[in-house]
Design an enzyme around this catalytic site. Sequence first.
Site, short mmCIF file in Angstrom:
data_model
loop_
_atom_site.label_atom_id
_atom_site.label_comp_id
_atom_site.label_asym_id
_atom_site.label_seq_id
_atom_site.Cartn_x
_atom_site.Cartn_y
_atom_site.Cartn_z
N THR A 132 -25.50 77.23 -3.47
CA THR A 132 -24.78 76.16 -2.82
C THR A 132 -25.94 75.05 -2.56
OG1 THR A 132 -23.88 78.18 -1.48
CG2 THR A 132 -24.00 75.87 -0.38
N LYS A 164 -29.36 75.69 5.94
CA LYS A 164 -29.64 74.83 4.69
C LYS A 164 -28.01 74.26 4.30
CE LYS A 164 -29.23 77.00 0.90
NZ LYS A 164 -28.07 76.81 0.05
N LYS A 189 -17.15 74.25 -0.54
CA LYS A 189 -17.92 75.03 0.00
C LYS A 189 -18.61 74.44 1.44
CE LYS A 189 -21.04 78.70 0.57
NZ LYS A 189 -21.01 80.14 0.55
N1 LIG Z 1 -26.92 85.72 0.18
C1 LIG Z 1 -25.70 85.48 0.43
O1 LIG Z 1 -24.76 86.15 1.19
C2 LIG Z 1 -24.87 83.99 -0.07
C3 LIG Z 1 -25.79 83.09 -0.75
N2 LIG Z 1 -25.19 81.80 -1.24
C4 LIG Z 1 -26.30 81.04 -1.87
O2 LIG Z 1 -26.49 81.59 -2.92
C5 LIG Z 1 -27.86 80.85 -3.43
C6 LIG Z 1 -28.67 82.22 -3.50
O3 LIG Z 1 -28.77 83.03 -2.50
P1 LIG Z 1 -29.54 84.53 -2.50
O4 LIG Z 1 -29.45 85.33 -3.79
O5 LIG Z 1 -29.02 85.15 -1.19
O6 LIG Z 1 -31.13 84.01 -2.51
P2 LIG Z 1 -32.52 84.70 -2.62
O7 LIG Z 1 -33.46 84.25 -1.92
O8 LIG Z 1 -32.11 86.19 -2.57
O9 LIG Z 1 -32.46 84.34 -4.31
C7 LIG Z 1 -32.86 83.20 -4.83
C8 LIG Z 1 -33.33 83.25 -6.13
O10 LIG Z 1 -33.73 81.89 -6.61
C9 LIG Z 1 -34.91 82.14 -7.30
N3 LIG Z 1 -35.66 80.68 -6.69
C10 LIG Z 1 -35.67 80.04 -5.73
N4 LIG Z 1 -36.40 78.98 -5.70
C11 LIG Z 1 -36.75 78.84 -7.09
C12 LIG Z 1 -37.37 77.72 -7.62
N5 LIG Z 1 -38.03 76.69 -7.31
N6 LIG Z 1 -37.68 78.21 -9.15
C13 LIG Z 1 -37.18 79.08 -9.69
N7 LIG Z 1 -36.27 80.17 -9.15
C14 LIG Z 1 -36.14 80.00 -7.78
C15 LIG Z 1 -35.45 83.07 -6.62
O11 LIG Z 1 -36.48 83.54 -7.35
P3 LIG Z 1 -37.81 84.42 -6.82
O12 LIG Z 1 -37.39 85.76 -7.01
O13 LIG Z 1 -39.03 84.25 -7.75
O14 LIG Z 1 -37.79 84.26 -5.53
C16 LIG Z 1 -34.29 84.10 -6.41
O15 LIG Z 1 -34.20 84.68 -7.73
C17 LIG Z 1 -28.41 80.20 -2.28
O16 LIG Z 1 -27.95 78.86 -2.60
C18 LIG Z 1 -27.43 80.60 -1.15
O17 LIG Z 1 -27.03 79.62 0.01
C19 LIG Z 1 -23.86 81.65 -1.33
C20 LIG Z 1 -23.05 82.70 -0.62
C21 LIG Z 1 -23.34 83.76 -0.02
#
Ligand SMILES: NC(=O)C1=CN([C@@H]2O[C@H](COP(=O)(O)OP(=O)(O)OC[C@H]3O[C@@H](n4cnc5c(N)ncnc54)[C@H](OP(=O)(O)O)[C@@H]3O)[C@@H](O)[C@H]2O)C=CC1
Lengths: 287, 287, 287, 287
Positions: free
Chosen positions: D94, D237, D169
């Site tokens: 997102t 966010k 979204k």
């Molecule tokens: N959780 C939810 O219920 C929902 C989430 N979303 C959206 O989905 C997205 C992901 O959410 P979610 O999975 O919960 O988040 P998490 O924090 O669990 O995971 C984030 C992922 O992104 C990686 N990451 C973040 N920053 C960087 C960077 N600068 N470079 C490389 N890798 C990076 C992280 O790596 P690392 O493991 O190294 O930290 C991790 O794999 C977000 O945008 C969220 O808004 C949408 C609907 C529902």
Amino acid sequence: MARCTFLGLGVMGYPMAGHLAGAGHDVVVWNRTAAKMEQWAAEHGGVSAPSVEAAVADADFVFACLGDDPDVRSVAEKAIPAMKPGAVLVDHTTASAELARELDQAARDAGIGFLDAPVSGGQAGAENGQLTIMCGGEADTFARAEPVMDAYAKASSLIGPAGAGQLCKMVNQICIAGIVQGLSEGLHFAKRSGLDPALVIGAISKGAAQSWQMENRWQTMVKDEFDFGFAIDWMRKDLRITLEEARRNGARLPVAALVDQFYADVQAMGGNRWDTSSLIARLERDL
Amino acid sequence: MARCTFLGLGVMGYPMAGHLAGAGHDVVVWNRTAAKMEQWAAEHGGVSAPSVEAAVADADFVFACLGDDPDVRSVAEKAIPAMKPGAVLVDHTTASAELARELDQAARDAGIGFLDAPVSGGQAGAENGQLTIMCGGEADTFARAEPVMDAYAKASSLIGPAGAGQLCKMVNQICIAGIVQGLSEGLHFAKRSGLDPALVIGAISKGAAQSWQMENRWQTMVKDEFDFGFAIDWMRKDLRITLEEARRNGARLPVAALVDQFYADVQAMGGNRWDTSSLIARLERDL
Amino acid sequence: MARCTFLGLGVMGYPMAGHLAGAGHDVVVWNRTAAKMEQWAAEHGGVSAPSVEAAVADADFVFACLGDDPDVRSVAEKAIPAMKPGAVLVDHTTASAELARELDQAARDAGIGFLDAPVSGGQAGAENGQLTIMCGGEADTFARAEPVMDAYAKASSLIGPAGAGQLCKMVNQICIAGIVQGLSEGLHFAKRSGLDPALVIGAISKGAAQSWQMENRWQTMVKDEFDFGFAIDWMRKDLRITLEEARRNGARLPVAALVDQFYADVQAMGGNRWDTSSLIARLERDL
Amino acid sequence: MARCTFLGLGVMGYPMAGHLAGAGHDVVVWNRTAAKMEQWAAEHGGVSAPSVEAAVADADFVFACLGDDPDVRSVAEKAIPAMKPGAVLVDHTTASAELARELDQAARDAGIGFLDAPVSGGQAGAENGQLTIMCGGEADTFARAEPVMDAYAKASSLIGPAGAGQLCKMVNQICIAGIVQGLSEGLHFAKRSGLDPALVIGAISKGAAQSWQMENRWQTMVKDEFDFGFAIDWMRKDLRITLEEARRNGARLPVAALVDQFYADVQAMGGNRWDTSSLIARLERDL
Ligand SMILES: NC(=O)C1=CN([C@@H]2O[C@H](COP(=O)(O)OP(=O)(O)OC[C@H]3O[C@@H](n4cnc5c(N)ncnc54)[C@H](OP(=O)(O)O)[C@@H]3O)[C@@H](O)[C@H]2O)C=CC1
Ligand SMILES: NC(=O)C1=CN([C@@H]2O[C@H](COP(=O)(O)OP(=O)(O)OC[C@H]3O[C@@H](n4cnc5c(N)ncnc54)[C@H](OP(=O)(O)O)[C@@H]3O)[C@@H](O)[C@H]2O)C=CC1
Ligand SMILES: NC(=O)C1=CN([C@@H]2O[C@H](COP(=O)(O)OP(=O)(O)OC[C@H]3O[C@@H](n4cnc5c(N)ncnc54)[C@H](OP(=O)(O)O)[C@@H]3O)[C@@H](O)[C@H]2O)C=CC1
């Protein structure tokens, strides 16, 4: 007398630079749109420069009054490397505290001083040389710049380290948002109740409901006149910067956030350039 | 000198009645809780009466300063029929404009004059005799009452017909709601930003963000001191009356309505008797 | 089959009384404006009565569906003393919980049963006999009335003692206020972004943003059609009652209070009789 | 079967990549923190790659699910130049619509396809393969990617050109903000009124106040349980991105802006990781 450069000859910068010249400083000006700097030079007998770099090269003090963060960043990227070591850069733009900290670091790296120095007092304050200046930076930098800024200030103060001037200006805008909305609702209620606003203001303007906005804006608000003053587009920029900063520092600003949306209502009515007191138009005009 | 009766010797009425006595008027007092009127009589050498009817029977002017609409209505129902023809009833309670109109009619029917005359200036204003009085009623009734009210007023004004005093007071409270919330958010933001509030207020309190509340409340707000001033329970009563009136006159009061709910948050924190400036406690205390 | 009386043949009461007759009950009707009860009697073959007292005298169950607190109070003052001991009064009006408790006491004193029983489902629900009924009162009173109310209800439930039905309806209206404003902002944003609302709703209407309002109102909202449904004047009455109750029980309702003011904006646009979904008109129409 | 790469194995990405493998696709994964991709590879028998570039080199489809704009930008800057011509990049993060348009342009320049494809359905939806996917991009790109995304989607739809998925979204989150605040106020009012929330929800959850949030969250809200679901930090966010977009497209979002500040209240209570339904904690906990 100091060698001064002024970057940005807009509504605010033009008269500010004029006061510097009037106070006897050597003033070089630069403006993106060349016509304005030529007009200024003709009017004040100063010098206009063909580029930012040329404008700042010999200055002891470089003042800027531009629009928003990206404008300042693009101009400062040219100015800082071209400035003399030991010179001072003063940014009068209302911009973010983060930008101020970034410019402060760049200035340190270049061996120059920096102040973030947003102003209040509006166009009238700039023209009359009666601005209030809120500064962030080092005490000695402030001590050097303050006497020069006196050309257009009625009061300057050092609030804290780099960024503190901008943060102080944000406090100012937060307070104004609440005041103007409250005043708008009050005057709207008075009109709806059939009261004579002049009698109401006469009765309440000395006590706990008093504000600068009440004293200075009630008459134009009641007359639906907004074609002057501090433009809503600027106010929304300032509130945007403020609300972004609040995301970082954890402050909660429910009414500032709401009033920002009400200003968007006024923009949708065509009020981009209207004074901030036009919040009342949302309430009065749609009937 | 006039024969005066004062009904209701609370935080406001007690000193107001005292100023009448001090100005040389003959004062009879009545209070629901007898102890207070006995104390008053002992202190000021005036006379307390065993009932509303007895208190008002000989008066040229009857002043009341009670709590809310039902309180005023119940006392006025006894007072009006017992008053002398040609006497004047002045209600200093902050109450609804509808009640004022109702009492005005009852007074006309009884051959007496009536003014709705809510005050601002708070406990300090009552004690120093420096209240501001906003009146609704007939011009000649106002002309007769004003010199007597001068005992405790720094300024009285006639805003319009019956109810206009109350409506004017509502405008006052609407303005305050916006101002105090804006100021609370501003000071909260300043603290969250690590700024010194004294420096910030020093810089912004002469310009467009200035307000009586800023000048008179910022220090106690920053120190989290609210054990004085105008109680939230009273403020919510006033906002309730105001929002009800807005339903009738069609005024839209989004921020006043929201701030009213924020005051309910402060009540839930135990702040029923805290000063209205305690809106900042919602932001500062829950961390 | 029961002997039933229906008081108030408005948008809701007219079809509700019709369903009672359709279910085989003996129905007597009364309406302030006589023409409506005559029309009803002609249409349904029931009996209209010349006065409240005459209408209720023989009834086992008296149902009312009127406007606001004062309307119910004035009708109930006539009905209760005229009812048979052991009969049941059911008030389907959306009114205050305080009124419900007051009527419950009066009914007890008169030896009759009482239920406050506001409904949801709107005009369509009344016409189709598919209302939801939220009741406050005694369990045995509810047990007796429920089978009769089944004529126009898809579900009735006893929420608690007298007043609980009204309080439950208030919860309903609070939820709706937030939902409709959120949906209005969402659709407004979609249009401003140039999205096709049908595609957007198709994508989001099965998940966490889903609501009855989204499913049933998005199309008319997008088409700016509001000439149907639950009128804003009624909604503001309900929110007024709700916000007053919140003053007593200490609940904080910031968004309900704000949305109530936004509804006042729509009233100022001429929307008194528009459906509650017309909150979007504030955002869409002023451009 | 397709050659797929998944970048970002967080709460969402980890199970989504798992469903791709489960559906028989060849899956290469990459995650900034290596431990997670090793765990994933061990669990699913897939391949982890030492760098973004290596991960994407052979892929027909590259999926990403990261955090915020800067995260996506930094990963995409590496991925796009390393991808095969004709491959497709699908961003499930997102993020802003502006970023989507920027990536779309970069993808075009590199001869690859791009979809912005944020999801709803939460952690449970990702784990059960029941996500809803809102896409922006070209129809043929969508047509190619949809069958692959079916591994974890219950429904995918193309809303419009690049950015439209993100905008859709945003509409979703705007609607949720209003719904959850309304529901919080409703349940808070019910508790303050002494009602049994289960009976209230039973009565109102089939009608005009119904919402997915009501059906799925009322029980945990009433029990003050928030240790699950969609975290407030993510919601803020999303609201930040939405409010920034509204500055560009001119939409007015007063309640979304206000609720965003209320979420900041919950963050100040320590609720950064609590579910979005924790808005009720602001109302219930401070007593
Ligand atoms: N959780 C939810 O219920 C929902 C989430 N979303 C959206 O989905 C997205 C992901 O959410 P979610 O999975 O919960 O988040 P998490 O924090 O669990 O995971 C984030 C992922 O992104 C990686 N990451 C973040 N920053 C960087 C960077 N600068 N470079 C490389 N890798 C990076 C992280 O790596 P690392 O493991 O190294 O930290 C991790 O794999 C977000 O945008 C969220 O808004 C949408 C609907 C529902
Ligand atoms: N107006 C007021 O009452 C007050 C304004 N301020 C703040 O002061 C600042 C200036 O306001 P004001 O003077 O009214 O604004 P104006 O729009 O009148 O002037 C802006 C000036 O900045 C220049 N500028 C903008 N962008 C750039 C850029 N990218 N590169 C180079 N030059 C640029 C403009 O040049 P060009 O002529 O080429 O367009 C112009 O000289 C703003 O930050 C405002 O918020 C603070 C207090 C009161
Ligand atoms: N309409 C809807 O969708 C819904 C309405 N409600 C609630 O149901 C109630 C009735 O609504 P609705 O039927 O739409 O309203 P209407 O205005 O159509 O009908 C009101 C009825 O009450 C009568 N009435 C009003 N005041 C008095 C009085 N002082 N003395 C005697 N009779 C009086 C009217 O009589 P007369 O014909 O003489 O004017 C009329 O019969 C309201 O409380 C409303 O909030 C609840 C859910 C949905």
